[in-house]
Design a protein around this motif. Sequence first.
Motif, PDB file in Angstrom:
ATOM      1  N   GLY A   1       0.800  -1.225   0.000  1.00  0.00           N
ATOM      2  CA  GLY A   1       0.000   0.000   0.000  1.00  0.00           C
ATOM      3  C   GLY A   1       0.827   1.268   0.000  1.00  0.00           C
ATOM      4  O   GLY A   1       2.060   1.244   0.006  1.00  0.00           O
ATOM      5  N   GLY A   2       0.117   2.369  -0.016  1.00  0.00           N
ATOM      6  CA  GLY A   2       0.762   3.676   0.024  1.00  0.00           C
ATOM      7  C   GLY A   2       1.004   4.210  -1.378  1.00  0.00           C
ATOM      8  O   GLY A   2       0.901   3.484  -2.370  1.00  0.00           O
TER       9      GLY A   2
ATOM     10  N   TYR B   1      -4.151  -6.215  -4.926  1.00  0.00           N
ATOM     11  CA  TYR B   1      -4.358  -5.114  -3.985  1.00  0.00           C
ATOM     12  C   TYR B   1      -5.622  -4.362  -4.347  1.00  0.00           C
ATOM     13  O   TYR B   1      -5.710  -3.778  -5.424  1.00  0.00           O
TER      14      TYR B   1
ATOM     15  N   GLY C   1      -8.475  -2.272   0.278  1.00  0.00           N
ATOM     16  CA  GLY C   1      -9.248  -2.559   1.499  1.00  0.00           C
ATOM     17  C   GLY C   1      -8.428  -3.547   2.315  1.00  0.00           C
ATOM     18  O   GLY C   1      -8.090  -4.633   1.828  1.00  0.00           O
TER      19      GLY C   1
ATOM     20  N   PHE D   1       1.569  -8.862   2.679  1.00  0.00           N
ATOM     21  CA  PHE D   1       0.901  -7.557   2.644  1.00  0.00           C
ATOM     22  C   PHE D   1       1.836  -6.597   3.372  1.00  0.00           C
ATOM     23  O   PHE D   1       2.266  -6.868   4.494  1.00  0.00           O
TER      24      PHE D   1
ATOM     25  N   GLU E   1      -6.742  -1.872  13.422  1.00  0.00           N
ATOM     26  CA  GLU E   1      -6.450  -2.637  12.207  1.00  0.00           C
ATOM     27  C   GLU E   1      -5.258  -3.572  12.385  1.00  0.00           C
ATOM     28  O   GLU E   1      -5.331  -4.763  12.088  1.00  0.00           O
TER      29      GLU E   1
HETATM   30  O1  F6P Z   1      -7.221   2.354   6.592  1.00  0.00           O
HETATM   31  C1  F6P Z   1      -8.036   2.405   5.498  1.00  0.00           C
HETATM   32  C2  F6P Z   1      -7.525   1.677   4.284  1.00  0.00           C
HETATM   33  O2  F6P Z   1      -8.522   1.811   3.312  1.00  0.00           O
HETATM   34  C3  F6P Z   1      -7.194   0.197   4.494  1.00  0.00           C
HETATM   35  O3  F6P Z   1      -8.342  -0.603   4.485  1.00  0.00           O
HETATM   36  C4  F6P Z   1      -6.272  -0.080   3.317  1.00  0.00           C
HETATM   37  O4  F6P Z   1      -5.392  -1.179   3.516  1.00  0.00           O
HETATM   38  C5  F6P Z   1      -5.526   1.225   3.175  1.00  0.00           C
HETATM   39  O5  F6P Z   1      -6.320   2.236   3.778  1.00  0.00           O
HETATM   40  C6  F6P Z   1      -5.247   1.573   1.739  1.00  0.00           C
HETATM   41  O6  F6P Z   1      -4.446   2.693   1.687  1.00  0.00           O
HETATM   42  P1  F6P Z   1      -3.707   3.170   0.332  1.00  0.00           P
HETATM   43  O7  F6P Z   1      -4.795   3.564  -0.594  1.00  0.00           O
HETATM   44  O8  F6P Z   1      -2.868   4.323   0.793  1.00  0.00           O
HETATM   45  O9  F6P Z   1      -2.888   2.032  -0.191  1.00  0.00           O
END
Ligand code: F6P
Length: 276
Positions: free
Chosen positions: A161-162, A187, A190, A206, A224
């Motif tokens: 993520g990120g 990915y 969620g 992950f 979380e």
């Molecule tokens: O915390 C909310 C959330 O939607 C998580 O469910 C998910 O893993 C993350 O943020 C996704 O973040 P990004 O869009 O920065 O990858």
Amino acid sequence: MQEIFETLKILAQEIQGLLWRANANYLESSNSNGDQQLEVDVMADKLIEKKLLELKCIKGVCSEEKQEAIYKQEGDYLIAYDPLDGSSLVDSNLSVGSIFGIYTQDFQGKNLKASAYIIYGPRVEIVFAHQEIQYLSFNGKEWIKKPTPILQNKGKINATGGTQRYWDIRHKKIIESFFASGYRLRYSGGMVPDLHQILIKGGGIFSYPATTDAPKGKLRKLFEVFPFAYIFELCGGEAIGENGIRLLELPCSNLHDTTPCYFGSKEEISKFRNNQ
Ligand code: F6P
């Protein structure tokens, strides 16, 4: 604990009902992290708060949607919950989830005694973890027991993520090395469906790293990270933060603390550990 689990099963059906009826309208209000709230976020939050506080064994609750915890005079357990994780996916009709961390004494990873998540997808399913895993699927009438997810030593999924341009070079390199050795990107954005998929497919990784725009990561420890860390460990995997520290050992100084986090099969986690 069984009483809490039975309540979560009822909540799962009620929140699924809300999602069927709800529109994807945003409200003017925002949650503790400044994210704009969906109407259904607020409805799910209220429903969970009410049902959990009715239980005698619950002495307090704290929601990802609210700044402060709510305490009662009596009870044994504290529950930190994210009523609708990934709710920005509701408009595109992707799976979302609810996550629960069940603590004693105070809200700290070391005091987490059980955790659970509900996934609202083509089916409503619930994974409840307390010393062992119970995985159930709702068939419209009753909850059907499913086999316990087991994480193999190594998987094929790479979910990370990120915002990529804010990743540091070490993260970029390790992600590229997974792809170079045959891993596939899975990915949705969620956390519940992305981690559930790794559990159900039997392995993978992950990661939600520290980024230059979010140096402490994005995902919240109490709502979380700790609940999923407990589940991944019970399923035979590992869950670590920076410097390879077990996520469940991280202290929590604020209810809404975040941390970089890595969940997965043992082989992938050891690669991250050696990369830090
Ligand atoms: O915390 C909310 C959330 O939607 C998580 O469910 C998910 O893993 C993350 O943020 C996704 O973040 P990004 O869009 O920065 O990858």
